[in-house]
Design a protein around this motif. Structure first.
Motif, short mmCIF file in Angstrom:
data_model
loop_
_atom_site.label_atom_id
_atom_site.label_comp_id
_atom_site.label_asym_id
_atom_site.label_seq_id
_atom_site.Cartn_x
_atom_site.Cartn_y
_atom_site.Cartn_z
N ILE A 28 0.85 -1.21 0.00
CA ILE A 28 0.00 0.00 0.00
C ILE A 28 0.88 1.24 0.00
N ASN A 29 1.89 1.24 0.83
CA ASN A 29 2.79 2.39 0.91
C ASN A 29 3.50 2.63 -0.42
N GLU A 30 3.98 1.56 -1.03
CA GLU A 30 4.69 1.67 -2.30
C GLU A 30 3.77 2.20 -3.40
N LYS A 31 2.54 1.69 -3.44
CA LYS A 31 1.58 2.15 -4.44
C LYS A 31 1.28 3.63 -4.28
N LEU A 32 1.15 4.08 -3.04
CA LEU A 32 0.87 5.50 -2.81
C LEU A 32 2.05 6.37 -3.21
N PHE A 33 3.27 5.91 -2.93
CA PHE A 33 4.45 6.69 -3.33
C PHE A 33 4.54 6.82 -4.85
N PHE A 34 4.19 5.75 -5.57
CA PHE A 34 4.23 5.79 -7.03
C PHE A 34 3.09 6.64 -7.60
N SER A 35 1.92 6.60 -6.96
CA SER A 35 0.74 7.28 -7.50
C SER A 35 0.71 8.76 -7.15
N LEU A 36 1.17 9.10 -5.96
CA LEU A 36 1.04 10.47 -5.46
C LEU A 36 2.41 11.14 -5.43
N LYS A 37 2.91 11.48 -6.61
CA LYS A 37 4.24 12.07 -6.68
C LYS A 37 4.32 13.34 -7.50
N ASN A 38 3.15 13.82 -8.00
CA ASN A 38 3.22 15.11 -8.71
C ASN A 38 3.06 16.26 -7.71
N GLY A 39 3.43 17.43 -8.12
CA GLY A 39 3.53 18.57 -7.22
C GLY A 39 2.23 18.97 -6.54
N THR A 40 1.10 18.74 -7.18
CA THR A 40 -0.18 19.16 -6.60
C THR A 40 -0.85 18.06 -5.79
N ASN A 41 -0.31 16.85 -5.85
CA ASN A 41 -0.98 15.72 -5.20
C ASN A 41 0.03 14.80 -4.52
N LEU A 42 0.91 15.40 -3.72
CA LEU A 42 1.96 14.63 -3.07
C LEU A 42 1.40 13.80 -1.92
N TYR A 43 2.02 12.65 -1.70
CA TYR A 43 1.63 11.80 -0.58
C TYR A 43 1.79 12.54 0.74
N SER A 44 2.84 13.33 0.85
CA SER A 44 3.11 14.05 2.09
C SER A 44 2.04 15.08 2.42
N ASN A 45 1.27 15.51 1.40
CA ASN A 45 0.15 16.44 1.65
C ASN A 45 -1.10 15.73 2.12
N LEU A 46 -1.07 14.42 2.16
CA LEU A 46 -2.17 13.57 2.63
C LEU A 46 -3.48 13.88 1.90
N PRO A 47 -3.50 13.68 0.59
CA PRO A 47 -4.76 13.84 -0.15
C PRO A 47 -5.75 12.73 0.23
N SER A 48 -6.96 12.83 -0.31
CA SER A 48 -8.01 11.90 0.09
C SER A 48 -7.65 10.44 -0.20
N GLU A 49 -6.97 10.18 -1.32
CA GLU A 49 -6.57 8.80 -1.62
C GLU A 49 -5.63 8.26 -0.57
N ALA A 50 -4.70 9.08 -0.12
CA ALA A 50 -3.75 8.63 0.90
C ALA A 50 -4.46 8.31 2.21
N VAL A 51 -5.39 9.17 2.60
CA VAL A 51 -6.14 8.93 3.84
C VAL A 51 -6.90 7.62 3.74
N PHE A 52 -7.57 7.41 2.61
CA PHE A 52 -8.39 6.21 2.45
C PHE A 52 -7.52 4.96 2.43
N ALA A 53 -6.42 5.00 1.67
CA ALA A 53 -5.54 3.83 1.57
C ALA A 53 -4.86 3.53 2.91
N ASN A 54 -4.45 4.57 3.64
CA ASN A 54 -3.88 4.36 4.97
C ASN A 54 -4.90 3.72 5.90
#
Length: 252
Positions: free
Chosen positions: A175-201
């Motif tokens: 799950i962590n690896e998938k989020l790092f690969f998916s959420l890596k553009n400037g407006t949707n970074l994993y570190s910004n905790l977008p909705s996908e990251a919250v749900f997947a976590n």
């Protein structure tokens, strides 16, 4: 009382397991456009769903067969067959999940087995395969002696719980690896905790809680199938108690 707590725990487990599978399906459908079986990224989306379903939920269900109070009485063979068959179903789903990710990688010319997640996962599946074949050969087929089964049973039980722990670690790292690969553009970074990251976590935490509860039930001595010696001892004790009560009533 212990039986009541067991069935309550089973109800909670069923709910957590179903939520884990459905949340993974929803994650792949809502944020990653669903599923296909054509070597594309949509084929990869089957990988997390099949791994959570097979390697965690069905594997756990198979492991808990002998914790059902109904399995404590009567012939053990039907429960052995159910245990082996459910594990086999879990293994088939796991192999399909492996096929989905390998086929996607090969189609896109992505290297296989380079990450810690993939090493954990392939180790878990290898141990699972060895565990199933050992269990089938020694505990299901009638050729093995009682001495051999007694020798290997603690090892079988240890690796059963260890494989589940490794499966949970593999899912969480995946799950962590998938989020790092998916959420890596400037407006949707994993570190910004977008909705996908919250749900997947949150989905990952469901898997962790589910796995911990399964391990607790597996290790709780009050929910283990009594050994034949213990059953005989309890029967003798019960008959002795009834005899004493009868003598007391006769004297009265």
């Amino acid at each position: 009382m212990a039986v009541g707590w067991f069935y309550l725990s089973v109800l909670v487990l069923c709910s957590l397991g179903l939520m884990s599978v459905l949340s993974t399906i929803y994650w792949m459908r809502y944020w990653h456009d669903g599923f296909a079986w054509d070597g594309s990224l949509l084929m990869f989306n089957w990988h997390p769903v099949l791994m959570v379903t097979g390697m965690v939920v069905f594997y756990s269900a198979a492991s808990l067969v002998y914790r059902l109070p109904q399995s404590w009485v009567g012939p053990k063979l039907p429960w052995k067959i159910g245990h082996a068959a459910t594990h086999l179903l879990a293994f088939i789903l796991t192999v399909l999940g492996l096929h989905a990710v390998f086929d996607f990688h090969n189609h896109k010319k992505i290297p296989n087995l380079y990450s810690l997640h993939s090493w954990l996962g392939i180790t878990t599946i290898f141990l699972f395969a060895c565990q199933w074949f050992l269990g089938f050969a020694v505990f299901l087929l009638p050729w093995a002696s009682v001495w051999l089964r007694s020798l290997l049973k603690p090892i079988h039980v240890f690796f059963g719980a260890s494989i589940l722990s490794l499966a949970i670690a593999s899912v969480i790292s995946g799950i962590n690896e998938k989020l790092f690969f998916s959420l890596k553009n400037g407006t949707n970074l994993y570190s910004n905790l977008p909705s996908e990251a919250v749900f997947a976590n949150f989905s990952g935490m469901l898997v962790v809680v589910f796995g911990l509860l399964v391990l607790y039930i597996l290790l709780a001595s009050s929910w283990k199938r009594p050994e034949l010696g213990m059953q005989a001892e309890r029967q003798v004790w019960g008959l002795g108690l009834l005899f004493q009560v009868g003598v007391g009533l006769g004297l009265g």
